[in-house]
Design an enzyme around this catalytic site. Structure first.
Site, PDB file in Angstrom:
ATOM      1  N   PHE A 172       0.212  -1.936  31.462  1.00 26.52           N
ATOM      2  CA  PHE A 172      -0.503  -2.759  32.399  1.00 26.52           C
ATOM      3  C   PHE A 172      -1.596  -3.624  31.554  1.00 26.52           C
ATOM      4  O   PHE A 172      -2.067  -4.361  32.124  1.00 26.52           O
ATOM      5  CB  PHE A 172      -1.428  -1.887  33.576  1.00 26.52           C
ATOM      6  CG  PHE A 172      -2.502  -1.360  33.081  1.00 26.52           C
ATOM      7  CD1 PHE A 172      -2.597   0.023  32.356  1.00 26.52           C
ATOM      8  CD2 PHE A 172      -3.606  -1.899  33.185  1.00 26.52           C
ATOM      9  CE1 PHE A 172      -3.833   0.569  31.931  1.00 26.52           C
ATOM     10  CE2 PHE A 172      -4.808  -1.302  32.835  1.00 26.52           C
ATOM     11  CZ  PHE A 172      -4.868  -0.054  32.119  1.00 26.52           C
ATOM     12  N   GLU A 199       4.314  -1.898  36.727  1.00 23.25           N
ATOM     13  CA  GLU A 199       4.007  -2.302  38.231  1.00 23.25           C
ATOM     14  C   GLU A 199       3.126  -2.633  38.939  1.00 23.25           C
ATOM     15  O   GLU A 199       2.654  -2.853  39.971  1.00 23.25           O
ATOM     16  CB  GLU A 199       4.545  -0.977  39.079  1.00 23.25           C
ATOM     17  CG  GLU A 199       3.752   0.351  38.645  1.00 23.25           C
ATOM     18  CD  GLU A 199       4.293   1.050  37.521  1.00 23.25           C
ATOM     19  OE1 GLU A 199       4.649   0.498  36.387  1.00 23.25           O
ATOM     20  OE2 GLU A 199       3.907   2.334  37.330  1.00 23.25           O
ATOM     21  N   SER A 249       1.555   4.745  27.527  1.00 23.01           N
ATOM     22  CA  SER A 249       0.824   6.028  27.259  1.00 23.01           C
ATOM     23  C   SER A 249       1.512   7.052  26.563  1.00 23.01           C
ATOM     24  O   SER A 249       2.724   7.001  26.343  1.00 23.01           O
ATOM     25  CB  SER A 249       0.281   6.602  28.811  1.00 23.01           C
ATOM     26  OG  SER A 249       1.450   7.118  29.255  1.00 23.01           O
ATOM     27  N   CYS A 304      -5.154  -1.106  23.270  1.00 22.98           N
ATOM     28  CA  CYS A 304      -4.452   0.304  22.361  1.00 22.98           C
ATOM     29  C   CYS A 304      -5.162   0.226  20.927  1.00 22.98           C
ATOM     30  O   CYS A 304      -5.198   1.219  20.303  1.00 22.98           O
ATOM     31  CB  CYS A 304      -3.008   0.095  22.331  1.00 22.98           C
ATOM     32  SG  CYS A 304      -2.567  -1.401  21.422  1.00 22.98           S
TER      33      CYS A 304
HETATM   34  P1  NAD Z   1       1.804   4.112  31.211  1.00 22.65           P
HETATM   35  O1  NAD Z   1       2.677   5.033  30.293  1.00 22.65           O
HETATM   36  O2  NAD Z   1       1.090   4.781  32.403  1.00 22.65           O
HETATM   37  O3  NAD Z   1       2.881   3.077  31.720  1.00 22.65           O
HETATM   38  C1  NAD Z   1       3.615   2.278  30.816  1.00 22.65           C
HETATM   39  C2  NAD Z   1       5.237   2.090  31.410  1.00 22.65           C
HETATM   40  O4  NAD Z   1       5.890   3.356  31.637  1.00 22.65           O
HETATM   41  C3  NAD Z   1       4.927   1.456  33.062  1.00 22.65           C
HETATM   42  O5  NAD Z   1       6.198   0.548  32.711  1.00 22.65           O
HETATM   43  C4  NAD Z   1       5.362   2.892  33.700  1.00 22.65           C
HETATM   44  O6  NAD Z   1       6.074   2.325  35.044  1.00 22.65           O
HETATM   45  C5  NAD Z   1       6.035   3.854  32.670  1.00 22.65           C
HETATM   46  N1  NAD Z   1       6.049   5.099  32.937  1.00 22.65           N
HETATM   47  C6  NAD Z   1       4.751   5.682  32.640  1.00 22.65           C
HETATM   48  N2  NAD Z   1       4.921   7.014  32.784  1.00 22.65           N
HETATM   49  C7  NAD Z   1       6.224   7.395  33.042  1.00 22.65           C
HETATM   50  C8  NAD Z   1       6.864   8.473  32.997  1.00 22.65           C
HETATM   51  N3  NAD Z   1       6.425   9.796  33.249  1.00 22.65           N
HETATM   52  N4  NAD Z   1       8.337   8.421  33.554  1.00 22.65           N
HETATM   53  C9  NAD Z   1       8.864   7.270  33.598  1.00 22.65           C
HETATM   54  N5  NAD Z   1       8.221   6.033  33.366  1.00 22.65           N
HETATM   55  C10 NAD Z   1       6.730   5.970  33.226  1.00 22.65           C
HETATM   56  O7  NAD Z   1       0.759   3.354  30.446  1.00 22.65           O
HETATM   57  P2  NAD Z   1      -0.309   2.271  30.858  1.00 22.65           P
HETATM   58  O8  NAD Z   1      -1.395   2.936  31.557  1.00 22.65           O
HETATM   59  O9  NAD Z   1       0.386   1.185  31.692  1.00 22.65           O
HETATM   60  O10 NAD Z   1      -0.847   1.533  29.539  1.00 22.65           O
HETATM   61  C11 NAD Z   1      -1.769   2.154  28.949  1.00 22.65           C
HETATM   62  C12 NAD Z   1      -1.392   2.852  27.815  1.00 22.65           C
HETATM   63  O11 NAD Z   1      -0.615   2.054  26.716  1.00 22.65           O
HETATM   64  C13 NAD Z   1      -2.663   3.201  26.785  1.00 22.65           C
HETATM   65  O12 NAD Z   1      -2.336   4.824  26.494  1.00 22.65           O
HETATM   66  C14 NAD Z   1      -2.730   2.375  25.666  1.00 22.65           C
HETATM   67  O13 NAD Z   1      -2.898   2.893  24.419  1.00 22.65           O
HETATM   68  C15 NAD Z   1      -1.008   2.354  25.465  1.00 22.65           C
HETATM   69  N6  NAD Z   1      -0.735   1.168  24.798  1.00 22.65           N
HETATM   70  C16 NAD Z   1      -0.065   1.234  23.682  1.00 22.65           C
HETATM   71  C17 NAD Z   1       0.109   0.195  22.777  1.00 22.65           C
HETATM   72  C18 NAD Z   1       0.620   0.169  21.463  1.00 22.65           C
HETATM   73  O14 NAD Z   1       1.013  -0.794  20.868  1.00 22.65           O
HETATM   74  N7  NAD Z   1       0.567   1.185  20.880  1.00 22.65           N
HETATM   75  C19 NAD Z   1      -0.068  -1.269  23.278  1.00 22.65           C
HETATM   76  C20 NAD Z   1      -0.653  -1.026  24.742  1.00 22.65           C
HETATM   77  C21 NAD Z   1      -1.078  -0.373  25.332  1.00 22.65           C
END
Ligand code: NAD
Length: 486
Positions: A172, A199, A249, A304
């Site tokens: 997000f 989403e 994440s 991130c």
């Molecule tokens: P999130 O993991 O909650 O969601 C990311 C995606 O994965 C979404 O599309 C979600 O629908 C899906 N998802 C999440 N958990 C899932 C599961 N258990 N099973 C199936 N699908 C799942 O992450 P967020 O809160 O949207 O984003 C923030 C996180 O992203 C932070 O931890 C941040 O550090 C990380 N991030 C990392 C980078 C990088 O390049 N390392 C870049 C941007 C964000």
């Protein structure tokens, strides 16, 4: 205006006024080049974090819709793969122009759905735009290698070919940049894609998909599905999807990596972070205070590559910095992303957290161990550069780090010995341009080939190695009248 209407079903952005809202439109799916309404009965609200207003509703894609998206991507692959490399690249040349023309509308969507300031939202779009520009020159990254005469009259050469249907799963926090990390690299190298935006804020991804259609992408080359875990698992389990790019994440990334690899797919997963800034006693004071403030509290810490831990080296260093950091933090204004200089009480229903500075922090504390992903800077103290390196290297994450110093030898030792994939020297957020790859290490990445740059192109292609012998052929045989001469 128009872009939003096509992919969201109703006008909710004028480009000028992002506050004018009329109803909450349903976010469409993009399948086979058409924006279609989902037939699902499961919808999730997309909420403006500053006001709690419902911006739109996002569907949990049904199994039949998901299959249709994969089928469309699969059907589009043979012709797209056979399209000349420069013809494919020119789609991205056109797309970068369309993104520039629609910059304000894209940024307004990012601010509305994600909450960051309009300036940060433009940055979100712009950093993605740079990947589109890179994709417009993808040719050299697709070149293979050749060795003539591996045996007498025999040559060996390698060529890079696309994989087929690929998928992207987005977080997000950068609703425009992260989709643009994924689909331009996948498509320019000849693949097709099923993209799943976050989403929580799918609006910018939908506009980008619409602009990509306008730029000349054939139908089905890019498809967009929506939803949460169910849609992610459908991607991971589908046998026709060959590779998955994920950003999000730790929990999401570990799940995607394990399940996707288990199903035989290529996976690149960028995950969470705890980025340390190491502040040496000889650092430039004013510049370091400004860098830490921006990197820790900017965009509410939801980057991130945000600095979330500051490690002050030497006796008295933190005491010198803490009052200046506090004063700077107190000077920041918290408010809705689109309003310059308006205070929190204007939006009592919004989600607000002011800049937070924690001193006296030790590595065993929860605030240090967890990725807070908010405007929080935890401050630790150590007595030497070696101790700072030990601390940074003991942290499970290895996304980014920075050292602040005026000594080249200190910077060089840090850069050499730190176990982190992206290093800033007097630069707080060392995100590389897309000519390089985004190289988080250890707990911040799962996979091998990283996003963007040469590695990004390698991730979306595989190498075929050809060994050919033409030595038994007399070239003159093919020329009428010459056969047998000489
Ligand atoms: P999130 O993991 O909650 O969601 C990311 C995606 O994965 C979404 O599309 C979600 O629908 C899906 N998802 C999440 N958990 C899932 C599961 N258990 N099973 C199936 N699908 C799942 O992450 P967020 O809160 O949207 O984003 C923030 C996180 O992203 C932070 O931890 C941040 O550090 C990380 N991030 C990392 C980078 C990088 O390049 N390392 C870049 C941007 C964000």
């Amino acid at each position: 205006g128009r872009v939003a209407q096509r992919c969201l079903g109703a006008s909710f952005l004028s480009g000028q006024s992002i506050r004018a809202m009329s109803g909450a439109p349903d976010v469409k799916l993009l399948i086979g080049g058409e924006f279609v309404s989902s037939k699902t009965d499961t919808w999730q609200d997309v909420v403006c974090p500053a006001t709690q207003e419902v911006v739109s509703r996002v569907p949990e894609t049904t199994p039949a819709e998901f299959q249709a998206a994969v089928d469309a991507a699969k059907a589009a692959f043979p012709a797209w793969r056979a399209t000349a490399v420069p013809t494919r690249a020119r789609v991205f040349l056109k797309l970068q122009q369309l993104i520039r023309e629609n910059m304000e509308e894209l940024a307004a969507s990012v601010t509305r759905e994600q909450g960051k300031t309009l300036a940060d939202a433009r940055g979100d779009v712009f950093r993605g735009l740079e990947v589109v520009e890179y994709a417009a020159g993808i040719g050299p990254d697709m070149m293979g290698e050749m060795l003539e005469n591996v045996s007498t009259g025999i040559d060996t050469y390698s060529i890079r070919q696309p994989l087929g249907v690929t998928a992207g799963i987005c977080p997000f926090n950068f609703p425009a940049m992260i989709p643009l990390w994924m689909f331009p690299m996948a498509l320019a190298t000849g693949n097709t894609m099923v993209l799943k935006p976050s989403e929580k804020d799918p609006g910018a991804a939908m506009m980008l998909a619409d602009l990509a259609q306008q730029a000349g992408l054939p139908k089905g080359v890019l498809n967009v599905v929506h939803g949460a875990h169910g849609t992610v698992n459908a991607i991971l389990d589908h046998p026709d999807i060959k590779a998955v790019a994920f950003v999000g994440s730790d929990a999401g990334g570990e799940h995607v990596y394990a399940r996707g690899c288990g199903a035989g797919k290529r996976v690149q997963a960028n995950m969470g972070a705890k980025n340390h800034a190491v502040v040496m006693p000889d650092a430039n004071f004013e510049a370091t205070v400004a860098a830490l403030t921006g990197a820790a509290f900017g965009a509410a810490g939801q980057r991130c590559m945000a600095i979330s831990a500051a490690v002050f080296v030497g006796r008295g260093t933190l005491e010198r910095y803490a009052p200046a950091l506090e004063a700077k933090a107190r000077g920041l204004r918290v408010g809705a992303g689109w309003e310059a200089g308006v205070d929190v009480p204007a939006h009592p229903r919004g989600n607000w957290l002011g800049p937070t500075l924690l001193t006296g922090v030790t590595p065993d504390m929860e605030c240090y161990r967890e990725e807070i992903f908010g405007p929080v800077l935890v401050c630790l103290e150590v007595d030497s550069l070696e101790a700072a390196l030990d601390l940074v290297n003991a942290n499970p994450h290895g996304n980014g780090t920075a050292v602040f110093t005026s000594h080249g030898a200190t910077a060089r030792k840090f850069q050499s010995e730190v176990d982190v994939g992206m290093v800033g020297v007097n630069i707080p957020i060392p995100v590389p341009l897309p000519y390089f790859s985004f190289t988080g290490w250890r707990g911040s990445f799962r996979g091998d080939l990283q996003m963007m740059g040469k590695m990004g192109a390698q991730f979306f292609t595989r190498t075929k190695t050809v060994t050919a012998s033409w030595r038994d052929h007399d070239p003159n045989d093919a020329i009428p009248g010459l056969a047998g001469v000489g």
